[in-house]
Design an enzyme around this catalytic site. Structure first.
Site, mmCIF file in Angstrom:
data_model
loop_
_atom_site.group_PDB
_atom_site.id
_atom_site.type_symbol
_atom_site.label_atom_id
_atom_site.label_comp_id
_atom_site.label_asym_id
_atom_site.label_seq_id
_atom_site.Cartn_x
_atom_site.Cartn_y
_atom_site.Cartn_z
ATOM 1 N N GLU C 29 59.136 1.224 7.401
ATOM 2 C CA GLU C 29 60.628 1.559 6.793
ATOM 3 C C GLU C 29 61.050 -0.093 6.814
ATOM 4 O O GLU C 29 61.072 -0.672 7.858
ATOM 5 C CB GLU C 29 61.590 2.369 7.869
ATOM 6 C CG GLU C 29 61.248 3.637 7.584
ATOM 7 C CD GLU C 29 61.487 4.536 8.778
ATOM 8 O OE1 GLU C 29 62.443 3.991 9.483
ATOM 9 O OE2 GLU C 29 60.917 5.695 8.971
ATOM 10 N N LEU C 59 61.763 6.985 4.766
ATOM 11 C CA LEU C 59 62.265 7.221 6.120
ATOM 12 C C LEU C 59 61.605 8.332 6.838
ATOM 13 O O LEU C 59 62.494 9.389 7.182
ATOM 14 C CB LEU C 59 63.611 7.180 6.184
ATOM 15 C CG LEU C 59 64.554 6.663 7.266
ATOM 16 C CD1 LEU C 59 66.185 6.792 7.047
ATOM 17 C CD2 LEU C 59 64.130 7.021 8.713
ATOM 18 N N GLU C 61 58.521 9.262 9.942
ATOM 19 C CA GLU C 61 57.735 8.623 10.602
ATOM 20 C C GLU C 61 56.534 9.318 10.893
ATOM 21 O O GLU C 61 55.425 8.856 11.145
ATOM 22 C CB GLU C 61 58.343 8.336 12.197
ATOM 23 C CG GLU C 61 59.497 7.078 12.060
ATOM 24 C CD GLU C 61 60.933 7.676 11.681
ATOM 25 O OE1 GLU C 61 61.190 8.833 11.352
ATOM 26 O OE2 GLU C 61 61.747 6.732 11.502
ATOM 27 N N GLN C 83 60.130 1.583 13.031
ATOM 28 C CA GLN C 83 61.268 0.539 13.169
ATOM 29 C C GLN C 83 61.742 0.272 14.620
ATOM 30 O O GLN C 83 62.110 -0.807 14.928
ATOM 31 C CB GLN C 83 62.449 1.104 12.176
ATOM 32 C CG GLN C 83 63.223 -0.170 11.923
ATOM 33 C CD GLN C 83 63.920 0.210 10.617
ATOM 34 O OE1 GLN C 83 65.167 0.772 10.742
ATOM 35 N NE2 GLN C 83 63.623 -0.239 9.356
ATOM 36 N N PHE C 84 61.760 1.282 15.469
ATOM 37 C CA PHE C 84 61.915 1.183 16.881
ATOM 38 C C PHE C 84 61.365 2.034 17.512
ATOM 39 O O PHE C 84 60.951 3.343 17.225
ATOM 40 C CB PHE C 84 63.820 1.583 17.073
ATOM 41 C CG PHE C 84 64.630 0.846 16.689
ATOM 42 C CD1 PHE C 84 65.080 -0.316 17.549
ATOM 43 C CD2 PHE C 84 65.107 0.473 15.359
ATOM 44 C CE1 PHE C 84 65.887 -1.337 17.328
ATOM 45 C CE2 PHE C 84 66.089 -0.557 15.083
ATOM 46 C CZ PHE C 84 66.568 -1.378 15.958
ATOM 47 N N ALA C 85 60.911 1.738 18.798
ATOM 48 C CA ALA C 85 59.788 2.565 19.562
ATOM 49 C C ALA C 85 60.494 4.072 19.804
ATOM 50 O O ALA C 85 59.914 5.062 20.022
ATOM 51 C CB ALA C 85 59.801 1.913 21.152
ATOM 52 N N ASP C 86 61.689 4.004 19.790
ATOM 53 C CA ASP C 86 62.790 5.274 19.892
ATOM 54 C C ASP C 86 62.200 6.404 18.596
ATOM 55 O O ASP C 86 62.361 7.408 18.782
ATOM 56 C CB ASP C 86 64.149 5.268 19.870
ATOM 57 C CG ASP C 86 64.449 3.991 20.682
ATOM 58 O OD1 ASP C 86 65.190 4.292 21.937
ATOM 59 O OD2 ASP C 86 64.267 2.871 20.579
ATOM 60 N N ILE C 88 59.240 6.702 17.215
ATOM 61 C CA ILE C 88 58.147 6.909 17.117
ATOM 62 C C ILE C 88 58.167 8.651 17.474
ATOM 63 O O ILE C 88 57.010 9.201 17.105
ATOM 64 C CB ILE C 88 57.310 6.105 18.376
ATOM 65 C CG1 ILE C 88 55.820 5.976 17.744
ATOM 66 C CG2 ILE C 88 57.350 6.804 19.562
ATOM 67 C CD1 ILE C 88 55.083 4.774 18.795
ATOM 68 N N PRO C 90 59.437 11.330 16.280
ATOM 69 C CA PRO C 90 58.955 12.357 15.036
ATOM 70 C C PRO C 90 57.461 12.245 14.734
ATOM 71 O O PRO C 90 56.767 12.942 14.120
ATOM 72 C CB PRO C 90 59.816 12.035 13.820
ATOM 73 C CG PRO C 90 60.810 11.068 14.601
ATOM 74 C CD PRO C 90 60.499 10.242 15.630
ATOM 75 N N HIS C 130 67.945 2.977 20.965
ATOM 76 C CA HIS C 130 67.372 1.637 20.511
ATOM 77 C C HIS C 130 66.890 0.732 21.595
ATOM 78 O O HIS C 130 67.037 -0.622 21.539
ATOM 79 C CB HIS C 130 68.253 0.767 19.637
ATOM 80 C CG HIS C 130 68.817 1.515 18.519
ATOM 81 N ND1 HIS C 130 70.010 2.501 18.517
ATOM 82 C CD2 HIS C 130 68.390 1.373 17.188
ATOM 83 C CE1 HIS C 130 70.153 2.638 17.074
ATOM 84 N NE2 HIS C 130 69.318 2.160 16.113
HETATM 85 C C1 LIG Z 1 64.245 8.580 12.959
HETATM 86 C C2 LIG Z 1 64.861 7.250 12.644
HETATM 87 N N1 LIG Z 1 64.099 6.472 11.908
HETATM 88 C C3 LIG Z 1 64.618 4.969 11.788
HETATM 89 C C4 LIG Z 1 65.684 4.832 12.117
HETATM 90 C C5 LIG Z 1 66.609 3.505 11.573
HETATM 91 N N2 LIG Z 1 67.602 3.685 10.657
HETATM 92 C C6 LIG Z 1 68.850 3.853 10.901
HETATM 93 S S1 LIG Z 1 69.714 4.134 9.665
HETATM 94 C C7 LIG Z 1 68.238 4.045 8.290
HETATM 95 C C8 LIG Z 1 68.543 4.049 6.981
HETATM 96 C C9 LIG Z 1 69.152 5.273 6.621
HETATM 97 O O1 LIG Z 1 69.565 5.323 5.285
HETATM 98 P P1 LIG Z 1 69.996 6.503 4.661
HETATM 99 O O2 LIG Z 1 69.573 7.869 5.189
HETATM 100 O O3 LIG Z 1 70.121 6.493 3.090
HETATM 101 O O4 LIG Z 1 71.426 6.466 5.060
HETATM 102 P P2 LIG Z 1 72.743 5.176 4.901
HETATM 103 O O5 LIG Z 1 72.577 4.322 6.119
HETATM 104 O O6 LIG Z 1 72.145 4.764 3.634
HETATM 105 O O7 LIG Z 1 73.866 5.797 4.793
HETATM 106 C C10 LIG Z 1 67.208 3.535 9.052
HETATM 107 C C11 LIG Z 1 65.963 3.254 8.792
HETATM 108 C C12 LIG Z 1 66.671 5.735 12.813
HETATM 109 N N3 LIG Z 1 67.741 5.574 13.174
HETATM 110 N N4 LIG Z 1 66.003 7.136 12.897
#
Ligand SMILES: Cc1ncc(C[n+]2csc(CCOP(=O)(O)OP(=O)(O)O)c2C)c(N)n1
Ligand SMILES: Cc1ncc(C[n+]2csc(CCOP(=O)(O)OP(=O)(O)O)c2C)c(N)n1
Ligand SMILES: [Mg+2]
Ligand SMILES: [Mg+2]
Lengths: 328, 328, 328, 328
Positions: C29, C59, C61, C83-86, C88, C90, C130
């Site tokens: 991601e 998005l 995992e 993106q974060f170890a947290d 992982i 899923p 995080h």
């Molecule tokens: C399972 C997971 N993977 C990665 C992230 C890191 N992360 C937080 S928000 C985000 C993007 C989300 O995009 P979207 O669903 O389109 O929502 P928006 O922020 O655009 O409203 C990511 C990759 C996370 N929080 N949880």
């Protein structure tokens, strides 16, 4: 008292709690209808309590995990079944990110009283994906409890306590014990505490700690050794997480010789945590290294009979390890 | 764009809606300010989502309906009953923060009092939870409807599909929302999914899907009104894709000028839903510019007061670190 | 030699390997395009190697986990970023059921040479999701390796070795070290072995074992204590799984006083396994209980500064624990 | 049902197809036999899926195309190049079993030689893997097409959706198949999903979905021919829902007479795809009953020989338990 298998005891415990509290619901793959689970643990529940309170879910473990949490926050006591402990893996995110943290992250405003039941353990020709001890994966997640019964008595009392608990409880059932163990179980209402290890046999020479199938091996081996004049203290861990440190440390101190037995791989098992606790809190009481008897560090558990046998910690291996420790 | 009166809401209600929108904007601006000056360490904002969120939330009955939001849903949470002070206490990590008592990062909205269920940072884990909350309505024969939301990137998570599948099977009174702002952090839609609309995924799980322009207040409100009514009347779930803009960088840790062109950013500013809504309100005779200025002043005063009050609240103390890990 | 941060060293290592072997691909991601990761670890790679070899994923995992395995079986060397170890969590099913077992379950017919990279660790105001040290969840899965560098030198050498390895390697990067550590790193090609712990400081009085941020605390504390006449042996675990037992046991035997430090919770951390190994293999060399310094057993890591500080194992706590042990 | 000649296959090819179908049936009957007499401990069978599987597999080019099957795909694996002896060695857990060298349970098909990628028991984990295999074709500019399959119950797993989403985004040369036999163990379709067809899920991820009657050889073959050609020509993935019957219990551990009515079972037997196919072959002049009897005899002899040969092969030895955990 009624003679019951380990499996029947769990079934009975659930039935009693569903009768007692209509907020208790149970679901999972093949859990509902006439099948009542691939092992039959939930047999009769759909008929007795209706298809709303005992039902089949689609084949989606993440969903099973999260459904239980959602029911929890609106006041239900969900029992979610994972058909095999191996198939808890798709739900790990829900179990760790949601179930185990709902209470903490809201400082108690929202809670998730849940029981996740699952059959674990090898020795059933289940190969790499129907034999695993996956409890170590979820071990050490504060907020979650992990328990496992090793006798029919505990099976009933522990499942009842788990259902009544306001914490999310992961309830591991050893699939080889389902029909292997049969014993007298009280008909009355009783619960077994979720946070206490159980000294199942007293002895002064060595201390053996385990749970599940290997605990039963240890008990048999202890009887054998008793004839040879060696008396083993045998402890059923029962509360896998959080551990009942006090009982475990006391038992270690008592004999000074500790054998930890698990059918899981050696590295990373729950026995390693118990070893660490003893090494931290009872070191000067020890007369021998803290021995761990475990499966090899290869993926659990190959199908071919020769390989399965090699992997398994059986009664003979336990007996030998106990004797060796006594002679140390 | 549909006229506001077509919504069926009266003038007072429309003006109330505008206040919600503007409060959402002004409060978020305050949160950015607090981040810039170091009073909070993080913000993630719903600027560009406000009009759609207000129209969405107004179609529900917050006194009884449940809401499982995601991090951009601040404005919807305000409609649902949270106050500016509540939000600020969350961002400032205060002990009385109703979302998490200072335990979660800012923008993780929740409130026991207002039926807003706590969510994690792990995206979309709320979807399976929402099915549990909604199933609770069926079990308990209650007529509440459950709402859950996520972003269009997060909507690709497997758990989202599992939850939608279950909701279809059980015909749950549950509304799924995807707030589609075109980006998952830096990842544009082309790299996220290949289907035309996210709304198409509803029918793939056996229920309707609708795409609406989140800047079109009336269209959004009416669409939600319909699906909420249907859900309350036992007709099952729906998916609504809310087309919105992300006016800001993803979060305080991101700089979207790196991956979005100047033209795109400029264009988006022109189409800011707040400005369009204000234009419409004036054109359709609900408010004058002066009246808006007065409202703005009023809201700023409210937010200033809320900020002072929130800042004055006590922080969590270190000795509470282990509170509410378990029930006992 | 060039001065490089820990982050730059990882970036350089990946760049070198992608130049050396066109079968190396990297994804996750926000990993591709101009963003190059939310921390910037993959910056420049898409430009240099093209959007086919360095790309954004949706998005999801679980999909990232499985995509890497599939590429592995057809001869690619995939680097998947979580993106974060947290996040992982899923993907745990793919990592355990697929990546770690492909080789074993086919006796080497099919293999999965993969690097899964992920930033872990707290102290960044990341809150509960995080900040986690999730390596314990995947610890003890034979077939998988887990490594983590604690210096810029190791960061480059270890990522290069991980990419060249035919095993699936989970590569943990401490997010606080990314820009905190800066040191001379050779420009030449070198690798750091995946299966060796590293004695980073020699001493005769106490042995301190750790990795990541706390290892750096221990090193600083050791310098401080040296002035007080206490000399600490400091060991960087580096190969988290399988562990380099030999080096760890030797280091424990050398001083007989062992302090294990982790920023994870106390129960179930990798330090518990190390304690178990030492208690099994070096018991009679010990002059004091095996001490573990760790976070409390509450969910990692609350956001409020007071709570985060309370949770964190900081330099002072390490120093105090070392001094206490020396005085034992 | 479409005529066989409409398939475009010549007489020889059609008869070859019949042999595959019948071999699949006879071999599976042998596996049940071996299970009943205790020579293997498990079987899970594709009876009722054979015609569809042969028509499916014949549309591919097994010398170069990749196949990631699921446990009912034995007949398709035979078409792909595996032999009866290969299959038998798997069920008997022999060292030379190409699927897993005796490490996995029966029916976990794989073969490095024939591009059949090993799969786990955890359902649907092969879907993300298949995207990696298919992406390898794009990266390496190879023209192979990848096929992966699962059951309609397993198709609800989140990872399936994540994989389909990714395949849509990258327009992968990848064919997804759902073999819909109406049951996931005891769980019928109504409890599994609410959409009309599984095929609808293709478009929800941006590519075509087709539902075909797996007993209609020609329709099935032509449908696959089209989507395979399209995939090979860069037109991206497709989803095919293959309507089949599960003529047997779920597996050797199940008894479907408990949850399926006598009438249903009887009706299904009447519509056995093998019988329908034979009727069609006779009616359309491809084979006489006598010729079929001769083929049957020939196949039984082949399977008897294969059984003898497989039984005579060596078992894995216990000392190989730790082989191929890691690369070195
Ligand atoms: C399972 C997971 N993977 C990665 C992230 C890191 N992360 C937080 S928000 C985000 C993007 C989300 O995009 P979207 O669903 O389109 O929502 P928006 O922020 O655009 O409203 C990511 C990759 C996370 N929080 N949880
Ligand atoms: C993740 C996971 N959960 C549960 C199981 C147990 N299980 C094996 S097959 C099966 C039913 C599969 O049904 P379906 O996908 O329709 O395939 P079919 O067997 O009907 O061909 C279940 C529940 C499993 N193997 N993996
Ligand atoms: Mg978005
Ligand atoms: Mg099926």
């Amino acid at each position: 008292m009624t003679m019951m298998t380990y499996l029947e005891a769990i079934n009975k415990g659930i039935e009693e709690e569903m009768t007692r509290d209509e907020k208790v619901v149970i679901f999972g793959e093949d859990v509902g209808g006439v099948k009542g689970g691939v092992f039959g643990v939930t047999k009769g529940l759909a008929e007795k309590f209706g298809d709303d309170r005992c039902f089949n879910t689609p084949l989606t473990e993440g969903q099973i995990g999260g459904l239980a949490v959602g029911l929890g926050v609106v006041g239900y006591r969900a029992i979610g079944e994972f058909q095999f402990a191996d198939y808890i893996l798709p739900a790990v995110n829900q179990l760790i990110s949601e179930a185990s943290r709902m209470r903490y992250r809201t400082k108690g405003d929202w809670t998730a009283p849940i029981v996740y039941r699952t059959p674990y353990g090898g020795g059933v020709r289940g190969g790499l994906y129907h034999s695993q001890s996956t409890e170590k994966i979820l071990f050490g997640q504060p907020g979650l409890r992990i328990v496992t019964p090793s006798s029919p008595y505990d099976a009933k009392g522990l499942i009842k306590a788990a259902i009544r608990s306001d914490d999310p409880v992961l309830f591991y059932e050893h699939k080889r014990l389902y029909r292997l163990l049969k014993a007298d179980v009280p008909e009355e209402d009783y619960v077994v505490p979720l946070d206490k290890a159980n000294v199942v046999r007293q002895g002064d020479d060595i201390t053996v700690i385990g749970y599940g199938m290997v605990l039963n091996h240890a008990l048999k081996a202890a009887e054998q050794l008793s004839k040879e004049g060696i008396e083993a203290e045998v402890v059923d861990v029962r509360s896998l997480y959080p551990l009942d440190k006090e009982t475990l440390v006391e038992a270690a101190k008592k004999t000074g010789k500790v054998l930890l037995v698990t059918e899981d791989n050696k590295e990373g098992s729950i026995m390693s945590e118990i070893a660490a606790i003893i090494a931290e809190e009872a070191l000067f009481y020890l007369d021998s290294p803290i021995k761990r008897l475990a499966g090899p560090d290869s993926p659990s558990m190959p199908y071919a009979i020769s390989l399965e046998r090699e992997f398994l910690v059986d009664e003979e291996k336990v007996l030998n390890a106990m004797r060796e420790l006594a002679e140390f | 764009m549909k006229q506001l009166k077509e919504s069926g809401l009266n003038k007072e209600q429309i003006i109330e809606a505008y206040k919600h929108v503007l409060r959402g904007r002004r409060l978020d601006e305050r949160l950015w300010q607090l981040t810039r000056i170091g009073k909070t360490s993080f913000n993630i904002s719903g600027q560009g989502h406000e009009v759609g969120q207000v129209a969405k939330a107004l179609a529900f009955e917050p006194e009884k309906d449940y809401f499982l939001p995601y991090y951009r849903d601040m404005t919807a949470c305000l409609v649902w009953g949270m106050t500016s002070k509540d939000i600020l206490m969350g961002s400032l990590a205060k002990e009385d923060d109703p979302s998490s008592h200072g335990r979660q990062m800012p923008n993780h909205y929740g409130s026991k009092e207002h039926n807003i269920v706590s969510h994690s940072s792990t995206v979309s884990t709320q979807f399976p939870l929402a099915t549990g909350v909604a199933y609770g309505a069926q079990l308990g024969k209650k007529d509440y409807v459950t709402l859950t939301t996520t972003g269009e990137g997060s909507a690709n998570q497997g758990e989202v599909q599992e939850a939608m599948n279950f909701a279809g099977v059980k015909k749950l009174p549950l509304i799924f929302v995807v707030e589609n702002n075109g980006y998952a952090i830096s990842v544009g839609i082309k790299e996220q999914y290949a289907n035309e609309t996210m709304a198409e995924r509803g029918p793939a799980y056996g229920f309707p899907g609708h795409r609406v322009d989140g800047n079109d207040f009336t269209e959004t409100y009416l669409t939600f009104k319909k699906v909420v009514d249907d859900a309350r009347n036992g007709k099952g779930p729906a998916l609504v894709e809310l087309m919105v803009s992300r006016l800001t960088s993803h979060s305080a840790d991101d700089d979207h000028t790196i991956y979005r062109s100047k033209e795109e950013l400029e264009d988006m500013k022109q189409k800011d839903g707040l400005l369009l809504f204000e234009k419409q309100l004036i054109e359709e005779g609900y408010l004058t510019r002066d009246e808006m200025t007065a409202i703005d002043k009023e809201l700023k005063a409210e937010i200033n007061k809320a900020t002072d009050e929130a800042e004055a609240m006590p922080d969590p103390t270190a000795d509470t670190i282990s509170d509410q890990v378990y029930a006992d």
